[in-house]
Design an enzyme around this catalytic site. Structure first.
Site, mmCIF file in Angstrom:
data_model
loop_
_atom_site.group_PDB
_atom_site.id
_atom_site.type_symbol
_atom_site.label_atom_id
_atom_site.label_comp_id
_atom_site.label_asym_id
_atom_site.label_seq_id
_atom_site.Cartn_x
_atom_site.Cartn_y
_atom_site.Cartn_z
ATOM 1 N N TRP A 176 -3.552 -2.295 -1.340
ATOM 2 C CA TRP A 176 -3.449 -3.663 -1.841
ATOM 3 C C TRP A 176 -4.242 -4.522 -0.864
ATOM 4 O O TRP A 176 -3.920 -4.592 0.315
ATOM 5 C CB TRP A 176 -1.988 -4.105 -1.892
ATOM 6 C CG TRP A 176 -1.807 -5.496 -2.447
ATOM 7 C CD1 TRP A 176 -2.019 -6.667 -1.787
ATOM 8 C CD2 TRP A 176 -1.385 -5.841 -3.771
ATOM 9 N NE1 TRP A 176 -1.756 -7.725 -2.620
ATOM 10 C CE2 TRP A 176 -1.361 -7.258 -3.840
ATOM 11 C CE3 TRP A 176 -1.016 -5.105 -4.890
ATOM 12 C CZ2 TRP A 176 -0.982 -7.943 -4.993
ATOM 13 C CZ3 TRP A 176 -0.640 -5.788 -6.029
ATOM 14 C CH2 TRP A 176 -0.630 -7.190 -6.073
ATOM 15 N N ASN A 200 -0.730 1.579 6.225
ATOM 16 C CA ASN A 200 0.049 0.509 5.600
ATOM 17 C C ASN A 200 0.383 -0.519 6.668
ATOM 18 O O ASN A 200 0.688 -0.150 7.800
ATOM 19 C CB ASN A 200 1.378 1.039 5.028
ATOM 20 C CG ASN A 200 1.204 1.794 3.736
ATOM 21 O OD1 ASN A 200 0.088 1.969 3.258
ATOM 22 N ND2 ASN A 200 2.298 2.247 3.173
ATOM 23 N N GLY A 201 0.378 -1.807 6.297
ATOM 24 C CA GLY A 201 0.762 -2.843 7.251
ATOM 25 C C GLY A 201 -0.414 -3.677 7.698
ATOM 26 O O GLY A 201 -1.456 -3.734 7.030
ATOM 27 N N GLU A 232 17.913 -16.684 -9.760
ATOM 28 C CA GLU A 232 17.458 -15.329 -10.043
ATOM 29 C C GLU A 232 16.702 -15.256 -11.367
ATOM 30 O O GLU A 232 15.662 -14.596 -11.476
ATOM 31 C CB GLU A 232 18.651 -14.373 -10.049
ATOM 32 C CG GLU A 232 18.330 -12.927 -10.403
ATOM 33 C CD GLU A 232 17.378 -12.246 -9.439
ATOM 34 O OE1 GLU A 232 16.888 -11.153 -9.782
ATOM 35 O OE2 GLU A 232 17.104 -12.806 -8.356
ATOM 36 N N HIS A 283 19.218 -36.479 -9.522
ATOM 37 C CA HIS A 283 18.494 -36.745 -8.274
ATOM 38 C C HIS A 283 17.057 -36.241 -8.350
ATOM 39 O O HIS A 283 16.527 -35.727 -7.362
ATOM 40 C CB HIS A 283 19.246 -36.121 -7.092
ATOM 41 C CG HIS A 283 20.641 -36.644 -6.936
ATOM 42 N ND1 HIS A 283 20.924 -37.876 -6.386
ATOM 43 C CD2 HIS A 283 21.827 -36.117 -7.301
ATOM 44 C CE1 HIS A 283 22.224 -38.081 -6.402
ATOM 45 N NE2 HIS A 283 22.805 -37.020 -6.952
ATOM 46 N N GLU A 295 7.977 -14.016 -11.686
ATOM 47 C CA GLU A 295 7.402 -12.725 -11.299
ATOM 48 C C GLU A 295 6.679 -12.048 -12.457
ATOM 49 O O GLU A 295 5.593 -11.495 -12.282
ATOM 50 C CB GLU A 295 8.517 -11.783 -10.810
ATOM 51 C CG GLU A 295 9.090 -12.124 -9.452
ATOM 52 C CD GLU A 295 10.198 -11.153 -9.062
ATOM 53 O OE1 GLU A 295 10.238 -10.756 -7.899
ATOM 54 O OE2 GLU A 295 11.028 -10.818 -9.924
ATOM 55 N N LYS A 342 12.753 -14.155 -11.870
ATOM 56 C CA LYS A 342 12.301 -13.086 -12.765
ATOM 57 C C LYS A 342 11.198 -13.581 -13.703
ATOM 58 O O LYS A 342 10.219 -12.887 -13.962
ATOM 59 C CB LYS A 342 13.481 -12.545 -13.588
ATOM 60 C CG LYS A 342 14.470 -11.751 -12.775
ATOM 61 C CD LYS A 342 13.911 -10.426 -12.365
ATOM 62 C CE LYS A 342 14.157 -9.975 -10.980
ATOM 63 N NZ LYS A 342 14.203 -10.721 -9.836
ATOM 64 N N ARG A 397 4.078 0.380 -6.894
ATOM 65 C CA ARG A 397 4.177 -0.567 -5.789
ATOM 66 C C ARG A 397 3.075 -1.626 -5.830
ATOM 67 O O ARG A 397 3.096 -2.585 -5.086
ATOM 68 C CB ARG A 397 4.143 0.178 -4.443
ATOM 69 C CG ARG A 397 5.173 1.289 -4.359
ATOM 70 C CD ARG A 397 5.541 1.614 -2.947
ATOM 71 N NE ARG A 397 6.290 0.542 -2.322
ATOM 72 C CZ ARG A 397 7.582 0.312 -2.511
ATOM 73 N NH1 ARG A 397 8.260 1.070 -3.337
ATOM 74 N NH2 ARG A 397 8.194 -0.678 -1.902
ATOM 75 N N LYS A 422 5.744 -4.614 -4.707
ATOM 76 C CA LYS A 422 6.961 -4.332 -3.972
ATOM 77 C C LYS A 422 6.668 -4.596 -2.506
ATOM 78 O O LYS A 422 5.714 -4.058 -1.945
ATOM 79 C CB LYS A 422 7.364 -2.867 -4.131
ATOM 80 C CG LYS A 422 7.990 -2.539 -5.479
ATOM 81 C CD LYS A 422 9.441 -2.964 -5.524
ATOM 82 C CE LYS A 422 10.133 -2.377 -6.738
ATOM 83 N NZ LYS A 422 11.511 -2.822 -6.873
ATOM 84 N N CYS A 482 0.843 -1.200 0.000
ATOM 85 C CA CYS A 482 0.000 0.000 0.000
ATOM 86 C C CYS A 482 0.877 1.249 0.000
ATOM 87 O O CYS A 482 2.048 1.211 0.350
ATOM 88 C CB CYS A 482 -0.896 0.011 1.229
ATOM 89 S SG CYS A 482 -1.859 -1.495 1.454
#
Length: 683
Positions: free
Chosen positions: A94, A121-122, A553, A576, A560, A557, A33, A675, A2
């Site tokens: 959000w 926020n939170g 990484e 394996h 995401e 990406k 965000r 984010k 948020c």
């Protein structure tokens, strides 16, 4: 995450329309965000100037900021009224508690008359208990949010103050004492016109200051209650000319901007104050003061005005189609900025100013622990091997959440390095506090000056990557990578046995920006590869040694940005289990570089080919053997083994970008991703 933004103009006449436009622009800066609804609260009232502020107008809508603008234009409000003093607050949400809906959007209100409104926020973890209590007192709830409990609670305390004259900041303090969880909160009320109060615990908040006139101070002393006052109903000590910030002179104007992110403030001012956990910041009669209930050991007695090293142009797309694309192509410049003033290529010295005073203590440590989440964790994995080689110390790489879950043993002679783009990542911040309690030496590597991690660590490095607006981290990964390599070089500069290796790495760093540009020139070639893969449902990425982190990484990406299943696999583990997935239909990307794992990677390549796999190989330019066996080969320049991962990850960043675009996704407006900063649950 948020987004919070608020604007207060004191003795600076502004049309209501201009004030609303400022709030909207603040929200637009926070759009990257991720959010699903938006709202604002501003002074309502009649056309008569003196009546402005006698009521609060709330406008909320599900959807985007542009939808909020349309909704505002429909309101029966005189937008031409000029306000000398006005407080407006705005929020992008959000959804966490309650689905995206107008009623769940912030600001949340205390009652139908909007006596108190709040943005948040939170997460408030005890909101159900608060809600049950308030409902038992006759307060009716209209939303499913945890935030509405805060709005109702402040009205309950106000209504039951026994005719006590209570200041707005004291009222907020009493509310905060009842809350559990992580939050940044901003309050506005009809009972306190022209005032705003903000507080934070585990979620970032900063205040921008703008005035044409001289300010009273550049350090705001923090006010505390005495022990006796805490027991009674006394308000906090009143802010005076020595304990508050204001524009000097009679009736001098000043503007304040409250925000959860610097990107919303920088177009107005670069002078900011970062609030600490449990600070309560209040603006009354144009004066900003900061209060706390009690003093903690080693706590700074004041909050300093700091200068943001950021420019508005850095947050614009320029000629690029998206922020993600822009940030990928900024990486040569970002790497130069990370090294600037720190690496001397003539005398082969490396000096990280933020670590200089602590380096002797670090060299005496018994182990190094790298702690981070997501991309930051991968930067730690990527550099673990070179750190172990140059320092001859055991190096652990930990996911912040798992590190906390295990109650990992930490000792005084450990060096704990915390990696975070924002410096506000919740789990990493909690891991930092866990290590500080055990008296380990703590080091922060962040991209955000003034962030919680940069303030709370013993020492640190600012990576200077520049603002990262894109949802998926790209240039910060490479800059963290370079910063950790520089740390390893600094740790071993007194060891004769590794001087040849040090020189090789430093020469590699010198050539790195040009090599990155060379890799970026492969963009069209990678677009062609993406056009063959974008309809697939899954992709496997394999490598080993220095390139295992690159696989992790790259897979992250692709997950995401494209919502494809992608998995980074250690090539040594192929037999394996993962080999069972390989056939002619499964896309496989392999990283094969001419280093100490080359022969082993060739073996893995043969195993993939034996199962009719069609591997896309990222390899050195001169590696004709791998190219011959590949379905497609993406050839990158050769550099020092410990830096090769920087060059090999860029094709995967570009691939993720092109796959997302080809699949029809907006890479800067990912509806399933955001984010993430400090959204954790306090223990």
């Amino acid at each position: 995450m948020c987004g919070i933004f608020a604007y207060l103009n004191y003795r600076i006449p502004k049309q209501r329309q201009a004030i609303i436009e400022t709030l909207i622009r603040g929200l637009q800066r926070l759009e990257y965000r991720g959010y699903d609804s938006a709202g604002i609260g501003f002074d309502g009232g009649s056309e008569e100037k003196e009546n402005v502020g006698k009521q609060i107008q709330i406008v909320r809508t599900k959807g985007k900021v542009k939808d909020l603008q349309e909704e505002i234009s429909k309101q029966d409000v005189d937008f031409d009224v000029v306000c000398d003093i006005h407080v407006g607050i705005a929020h992008t949400r959000w959804a966490t508690h309650g689905a995206p809906a107008n009623v769940n959007t912030h600001p949340q209100r205390s009652d139908e008359d909007n006596e108190f409104i709040v943005i948040h926020n939170g997460i408030i973890t005890n909101y159900k208990d608060l809600r049950t209590f308030l409902e038992s007192k006759g307060y009716e709830f209209e939303s499913e949010t945890d935030t509405e409990s805060v709005a109702k609670l402040i009205k309950y305390i106000y209504d039951n103050s026994d005719n006590e004259e209570m200041s707005f900041d004291t009222l907020v303090e009493r509310v905060v004492q009842q809350l559990e969880g992580a939050f940044a909160l901003l309050f506005k009320s009809v009972h306190y016109p022209g005032q705003v109060v903000g507080t934070r615990r585990g979620s970032p908040m900063m205040i921008g200051i703008l005035s044409e006139h001289k300010l009273s101070t550049d350090h705001i002393p923090v006010l505390y209650r005495s022990g006796k006052e805490k027991m009674g109903n006394c308000t906090l000590p009143r802010a005076d000319s020595f304990s508050s910030l204001y524009a000097v002179g009679e009736e001098k104007g000043v503007e304040y901007f409250f925000a959860s992110d610097a990107s919303a403030i920088i177009e107005h001012t670069n002078r900011v104050i970062f609030l600490e956990d449990d600070d309560i910041a209040a603006v009354v009669n144009g004066r900003l003061s900061i209060h706390r209930v009690e003093r903690r050991p080693s706590e700074l007695p004041a909050r300093a005005i700091q200068t943001l090293q950021m420019e508005l142009q850095q947050m614009m797309k320029g000629n690029h189609s998206s922020f993600m694309q822009k940030e990928i192509f900024e990486q040569p410049e970002s790497v130069v900025n990370t090294m600037r003033g720190r690496v001397n290529f003539e005398d082969l010295s490396v000096v990280l100013g933020g670590l200089k005073d602590s380096i002797k203590e670090m060299r005496r440590c018994r182990r190094i622990i790298l702690i981070g989440c997501g991309t930051s964790y991968h930067a730690g994995v990527a550099t673990r091997q070179i750190l172990e080689e140059l320092t001859e110390l055991p190096v652990m790489v930990e996911l912040s959440s798992d590190f906390l879950d295990r109650n990992t043993p930490v000792f005084r002679d450990d060096v704990c390095i915390f990696l975070s783009q924002s410096g506000e990542t919740g789990d990493t911040l909690m891991a930092l506090r866990y290590c500080k309690e055990r008296r380990a030496l703590t080091v922060g590597i962040t991209n955000t000056v003034g962030s919680s991690i940069s303030r709370e660590t013993d020492c640190g490095v600012h990576i200077n990557a520049g603002p990262e607006i894109g949802v998926a981290s790209t240039k910060v990964y490479i800059c963290q990578f370079v910063a950790l390599v520089m740390f390893a070089l600094m740790m071993c500069d007194d060891r004769i046995s590794v001087q040849k290796r040090r020189a090789e790495i430093i020469h590699g760093l010198q050539k790195l920006p040009d090599m990155i540009k060379e890799v970026l020139s492969l963009d069209e070639e990678i677009h062609t590869v993406a056009s063959e893969l974008y309809q697939q449902r899954s992709v496997l990425i394999m490598g080993r040694g220095y390139h295992y982190a690159t696989c992790l990484e790259g897979a992250l990406k692709i997950k995401e940005m494209t919502f494809m299943h992608s998995e980074g696999i250690l090539a040594g583990e192929l037999k394996h289990g993962p080999l069972a997935l390989v056939d002619k239909f499964m896309p496989v990307i392999m990283l094969i570089m001419r280093d100490q794992t080359f022969a082993k990677c060739q073996n893995a390549l043969q195993q993939v080919l034996a199962r009719q796999g069609r591997p896309i190989v990222i390899c050195d330019k001169e590696d004709h053997e791998s190219e011959k066996n590949a379905y497609r080969a993406i050839k990158v320049p050769h550099t020092v083994d410990c830096l090769q991962g920087i060059l090999s990850v860029i094709p995967l960043q570009l691939l993720a970008f092109h796959l997302a675009v080809l699949r029809g996704y907006n890479v800067d407006d990912n509806k399933r991703l955001r984010k993430v900063e400090a959204e954790y649950v306090s223990p």
